[in-house]
Design an enzyme around this catalytic site. Structure first.
Site, PDB file in Angstrom:
ATOM      1  N   SER C 231      39.889  14.865 -60.231  1.00  0.00           N
ATOM      2  CA  SER C 231      39.028  14.361 -60.990  1.00  0.00           C
ATOM      3  C   SER C 231      37.853  13.622 -60.050  1.00  0.00           C
ATOM      4  CB  SER C 231      39.308  13.356 -62.168  1.00  0.00           C
ATOM      5  OG  SER C 231      39.793  14.020 -63.244  1.00  0.00           O
ATOM      6  N   SER C 269      39.537  19.051 -63.010  1.00  0.00           N
ATOM      7  CA  SER C 269      38.825  17.733 -62.474  1.00  0.00           C
ATOM      8  C   SER C 269      37.892  17.427 -63.478  1.00  0.00           C
ATOM      9  CB  SER C 269      37.867  18.343 -61.179  1.00  0.00           C
ATOM     10  OG  SER C 269      37.496  17.252 -60.398  1.00  0.00           O
ATOM     11  N   ASP C 271      35.155  15.207 -64.137  1.00  0.00           N
ATOM     12  CA  ASP C 271      34.190  14.792 -63.389  1.00  0.00           C
ATOM     13  C   ASP C 271      32.774  13.998 -64.265  1.00  0.00           C
ATOM     14  OD1 ASP C 271      35.311  15.519 -61.222  1.00  0.00           O
ATOM     15  OD2 ASP C 271      34.705  17.783 -61.458  1.00  0.00           O
TER      16      ASP C 271
END
Lengths: 365, 365, 365, 365
Positions: C231, C269, C271
Site C-alpha cells: 500500500s 496495494s 493506494d
C-alpha cells in the site's frame, strides 16, 4: 391543464411565477416537434442557462447518473471541469449524435467562437422507439437551431412536444414537464426549476395516491405488456450560487423523485440529472487574465432547503409531463393513451391527494 | 406493532415469512442495547451474511453513498474488491472506531484466521447525540461480540434497540426497522431483505399520506426545532446471484425510498447503503487453488424486479423503525416522542393509505 | 542522506526550503515511533494543515483512490463536503480504528469543541505486518496525541519513523518520505508538498534507471519471495487556492508517480491520495453567519503546473522514503534491508540518472 | 521502425507475436486516414473485440477517466451495464458525433439487428486541430464503415494513420501506437494488448532517459510554444476472463503510463481508458433464455501480473506512436516534426535505455 390546475399541489414550498424551469432568471427553453406521416413522433428540446454565448461564459454544472443505461453525451467533461459550455439538448436515443452535431453547428457559428476548436456538446436522450420510427433518425441538425432560435423564457410547452413528443411514462403518454420552487426568504429566496423528459415506468402514485394500481396500469401487473424501461432526463436550474460539488448534490436529490412517483429506475431506464447555476458571480469566462476565480458557494449546511426544492419540483415536473400529454398514435400503429384525467382526479379525490395546500406549509422563521 | 400489523401494506410484492432481512437464507441479526443512567442511549447492531467464517468465505457486496456526510468505515475496499469479509456493524457516530476494533477482535479470533493480518471492518453509524451522551463513547469492543453472539435468524427486534436505541427519524423516535420482499417465481423467486437504522428528517409521508404535515411535525414548518439532519444506514441482503456491479445497482435503488417517505436526504444526513448476496455460488473463498472463479450473475435485464423489491422493502423498513419505536428520554433530559400510532392510523385511514392490499398486486405471468 | 544529497535530482521544478511537505506554509508533521522488543515496529504519523483548531477552520480537501484495497477512514465525508476537519493520521492497518479514537480524543478535547458531537477522523494506513506484530495492535490512542504534540514545521524525519517504521517498498525497507516543489512566479509561485508512507512493490526504477532489475530485486523475478503488495498513502498539501474539485485532480496526479518509479499499484496495494489547500481564503469556518462563502479557485487552465509539481514531489518523496530508511529486523526475525546506497549510486551513475539538474529546467516566461 | 526495432525494450514481460493489440485473439483494427489538400489531416480508427455481431455478443468492458476534459461518448452505459456493444471508434474531437452516427449506420445495418432501437456507440477522440482543419469536420459517416471494412488482425499501422493522422504528443508528432504483453504460463499466459491515440504533453522520458530535456522540447521550458494539452485515448484488450469490475482496475493502471513517459495528464488532456475482455465465456448475449449468466472472473489476487502488463504495453504503445510518426505539415501551414530518431537513439544510448532486455526479466516460478 397542468397538475396544479386541477388542484394537485405537491409539497410544501411555493412555485415560481410560471412553475417552470424558466422561473430561474435567464433560463429559456425551446422545442422543435417532429410530427409527420405515420411514424415520425420525435423532436428536440433545448435548455439555455443564459442568453449570452455560453461557451464564453460557462456556468457551473454537475451530473448525476441514476442509471447509466443511456447515451447522454458530454458528461465526463462536466464532471471534470465543473461547468457547462453549451445549451443542453434533449432528443431521442438514436438521434443524439445528430443533435450533438447540431449543437456544434450552433456553437462554432456563434460570434466570438471563430477560433473555438473544442466544444463539449451536452445531449440527453430517451428512447421513443415505440411511437416513433427511431431507426429512421428523422432529427436533422437544423432542428437544433430551430429549437434554439425559438427558445424563450416564460411559460414552457409541455407534454407531446420537442424531445417528449413520442415518449411514454408510467404506463401512459409521457413527455416534457416542468415545475419550480421558491425558497423562503430566510433560506435565501432562491429559485429551483426542473424540466423532465419522462419516459420511464413503475407503479404510478400521484401525491401518494396509488393511481397506477387503481387504473390497472403498472409494472408487474397481470394484464398486458407494461413496459418499465425507458429513461428520464432531468434538468435542474437554480439561481443559488453553487459550486459544481454542491450542484452534484442537488442533481442527486432529483433521483429521489422516482421513489416519490412510484418508480424504481428500472434496468432499462437511462436516468440522468444535470444541474447548473445561473448566479452571475459563478459564471466562468472562457478566457481571463485573472488566474484565480473568486466564486460564491452556499455553505454546505445551507443546502437542505434546495434539496427539498429539487425533490418537489422534479416530482411535479413528472406529473405535469403526464397531465399535459395527449393520446398519440405512431409507428406501426402503436397507440399510447394519455393519463385519463377524469378518472385520475376521482382517484386523487378518493385518496385526498388534491388540494393539499390546505395542509401546513413551509413557513420557517 | 409493526406497520403491517395495523394494515399498513406497502407496495405490490409479498413479504417473506418474517418480513425481515432474516428472510434471506442464512442472514442473522444481533443487537446490543445500551441503556443506562440518564444519558446512555445507544448500542450496536450486527448483520451477518452467513454463519461461517466470513473472512474465509467472503460474499459479493457493494456500497452506494447517497449523502457522504458520515463516518462509515470499510467502504473503499468493498468498492474495489467487490466483497465483504466481516459482518456489518452499526452504531453511533463517535463509537464507530471502537466498534471497528470490536469487529477486529472477533475476526482475528475466529478459528482459521490465526494468520490474518488485514481485515476490512465494515461499520456504519448514525448520530444519536440528542438522546445519547455520544461524547462519552459508551460503546465497548465487547458490545460487538455480545451482539454477534446473540445474532439469530427469525424475527428481528426493531425500534429502540441496538444501534437504533437513541436515534430519531422524521420528527419522531426512529430506530431499527426491517422488511423483506419475495419475487414472483417467474422473476426468480428471490428474496430481498432490508434493515435500516433510521435517523433522518423530511416531510413524513406514509404510503403517500401526508402524516408529517397532518401532525404538524415536518422540516421547515413554522413551529419548533425540527431537525432534518441525522443519517440513515441501509443494509440490503438478497439470495439472488449478483455481481458486485449489480449489487451496487440494488444499493442505489434503496436511496429512492427517501423520496417515497418524504425525505430529501438532507445536508447533514449520512446516507449509506450496503448490499450483499448470500447465493452460495457467489461466495469468494479467501484462498483458492483455482485462479479463475466461475460465478453466477443475473443478467442485467432481470434486475428490475429486484429494484422494485429493494424500494418497497426499504420504505417499509423505515415505517417499521417508526412504528416499533417508543418514547425515549435521555441525555440532558431530551425527550423524543414515538410516532403517535392512534392519530397516525386515523390519518392513514383518512387518506386511504391502509389496507392497500385490496388493490391489484404484482402478478406477472 | 536524502536522494538529493546524493545528486539524485528529480524533475524540472525547484524544491522548497526543506524539500518537504512542511514547505507549505503552516503545515506540520509529527511522528510517534514504536520500537520495542522483538516485534513492535510501527507507529503513527500526523499531518496538520494549520495550527488552529481544524474542526473550527476546515480546509478544502479531496481524496483519490488509486486502488481501494485498504482501510483508510473518513474518505466519504471528504468527498461529499469537500473538506477536512481533523489532522490526517497514518498508521498500520489493524491500528486504524485505535488511531481514529486517538484523533477523536484530541478533537473532542480541543478548546472550542466542547459541543462537537460529530467528527470525521481521517486515518490512512499501510500494512507493516511483515516486520511488525500487527495482530498485537500495539498502537494506543495516546500515541496519536504524542505525535500531534510533537508535530512541527521545518525538516521532517523520514525512513523508519512513525507510520513508516515497519513498512517496506519496492523490495527494500520503505517508510516515510517527503518532498516539495515551487512553481515559477509566472505560474503563481505556489508550493506543493507531498508526504508518503511507502509500502508497495513493483520493478523499481529511480530517475529512470532500472535499479530493481540491476539489483535483482523486483516483482516477478525468478528468485525469492518478492512481495508486490503493501500500500501507499500519499498526502498532498498546497498553498494554491483550490476547490475540492481541483484538489481531487491534484490527488489523481500523485497516482502517476507509481508509473514513474516502476510500480503498477498491485492488487493488494491500498493506494490513497488526500490533497488539501492551506490558502487561508479557502478555509471553511465550522459556523458562520454568512450563508454564502466567497472562495478563490484557480482557473482550470492554470492547473497543469500544479499537476507536474505533484508528480515530481510524489516521485521524490518515494525515493526519499527509500534512501532514508535503514535495515530493520522485526517480527518473527524477519529482516528487510534498506536500499543499498552505494550500489544504487553506481547504478544511477551508470544510467546517468544523477545530477540531471545540469539538463534544461523549467523556465517559463 | 518501431521502438523495439531500435533496441528499445520496455519492461520485463515478453510481447505477443505482433506486439500489438491484435495479439489478443479475435481483436482487429482498421484505419481510415484522411489526408487532403492543405488542411485535412485526420481520420478514424476502429477496434473490434471480435468478428461477430458485437451487439448480439457483447463483451465485458470498463472505462477509466484519467482526466475528463474530453468528449468521449458511450461511457456511462459501459459503466452501468459492464459491457461494450459496438466496436470502439476513435477520431478527432469535433467529428465524434459524426463517427457515432457512422457506428450507428453500421450497427443498425448488421444482419440480426433489424429490430434494434438502442445502441451505445462508443467513440473516443483527441484534438488534432493544430494540424487539421478540425472546424471543417471532414470526417463522414462512411469513413467509419471504411475503417470497419478494412479492419484486420495482424500488424497494425501506426503513427500518422487513422485517428492519429493529425495528433501530436510530447512535443513531437504523435499518432496511433500499439503494443502487447504475454504473461508467463504460471500467471495464466494471458495476452494484454493496448492501442493508443497519443496527443498529449509533458516532459518526455523514454525508458527513463530524459529525451525531452535533452532535445530541448518539454513542458515549461523557456523557449517556444510547447503545448501540454491534447488528450490520450487508451484501448486495452485481453483474453483473460475478467468482470467489468476487474477490467476497470486494468483500465486504471494504463493511466500510470503517463508517469512512466513523463506526462502529468495536463488540464487540457482528455485521458480515457477503455478495457474489454475477449474471453468467449465472458461474452454476454443480447438475449438469452437463461436469466442467470455463469461467467468466469480471475480472482482479485491474480490481477497484479495483468496490471504490470497493462502498464508496460501502454508505455510501449506511446513510444511506438512517436517512433512511427512522421513529420507533418497541415492546417495554416503548421508543421509538427516527428521525434528525431537518430538524436533520440543517441540519447537513449547515453542513458543506457536501449537493449535493457539484457537485464533480468520476468521469470516467476
Amino acid at each position: 391543464g397542468r397538475a396544479r390546475d386541477f388542484g394537485l399541489i405537491t409539497g410544501i414550498l411555493p412555485t415560481g411565477k410560471w412553475n417552470a424551469i424558466t422561473d430561474v432568471p435567464g433560463v429559456s427553453v425551446g422545442h422543435k416537434t417532429l410530427l409527420s406521416g405515420d411514424s415520425v413522433r420525435t423532436g428536440v428540446t433545448v435548455i439555455l442557462p443564459h442568453q449570452d454565448n455560453i461557451f464564453q461564459q460557462k456556468v457551473p454544472a454537475a451530473v448525476y447518473v441514476g442509471n447509466g443505461f443511456g447515451k447522454s453525451m458530454g458528461l465526463s467533461q462536466i464532471e471534470e471541469l465543473g461547468n457547462l459550455e453549451t445549451p443542453i439538448a434533449l432528443t431521442n436515443t438514436l438521434s443524439a449524435p445528430t443533435v450533438a452535431n447540431g449543437l456544434l453547428d450552433y456553437m462554432l457559428g456563434l460570434p466570438g467562437n471563430e477560433n473555438v476548436r473544442s466544444v463539449n456538446s451536452v445531449v440527453g436522450e430517451t428512447n421513443d422507439g415505440y411511437l416513433n420510427d427511431i431507426r429512421g433518425r428523422h432529427v436533422a441538425p437544423n432542428d437544433v437551431s430551430d429549437a434554439l432560435r425559438t427558445a424563450s423564457s416564460g411559460p414552457v410547452a409541455e407534454g407531446n412536444v420537442g424531445a417528449g413528443t413520442g415518449t411514454r411514462a408510467l404506463g401512459f403518454k409521457g413527455g416534457i414537464g416542468t415545475a419550480s420552487r421558491i425558497l423562503p426568504p430566510s433560506k435565501g429566496g432562491y429559485t429551483v426549476g426542473v424540466l423532465v423528459q419522462s419516459n420511464f415506468g413503475g407503479v404510478l402514485q400521484i401525491n401518494g395516491a396509488p393511481v397506477g394500481r387503481e387504473l390497472h396500469n403498472f409494472y408487474m401487473m397481470e394484464e398486458g405488456p407494461y413496459v418499465a424501461d425507458g429513461s428520464c432526463m432531468i434538468i435542474i436550474a437554480t439561481d443559488a450560487p453553487l459550486s459544481a460539488r454542491n450542484l452534484k448534490r442537488l442533481a442527486r436529490r432529483s433521483y429521489l423523485a422516482f421513489g416519490a412517483v412510484g418508480s424504481f429506475s428500472s434496468n432499462g431506464s437511462g436516468d440522468y440529472s444535470i444541474a447548473f447555476s445561473v448566479h452571475p458571480d459563478t459564471f466562468i469566462p472562457h478566457t481571463s487574465k485573472e488566474p484565480v476565480h473568486m466564486t460564491p458557494d452556499l455553505r454546505n449546511d445551507e443546502l437542505s432547503p434546495l434539496f427539498l426544492a429539487v425533490l418537489e419540483a422534479t416530482e411535479e415536473a413528472i406529473y405535469n409531463s403526464l397531465f399535459m400529454a395527449a393520446d398519440m398514435e405512431g409507428h406501426r400503429g402503436h397507440v399510447v393513451k394519455a393519463l385519463p384525467i377524469d378518472r385520475t382526479l376521482e382517484i386523487l379525490k378518493k385518496y385526498r391527494a388534491l388540494h393539499q395546500d390546505t395542509l401546513p406549509k413551509a413557513s420557517p422563521k
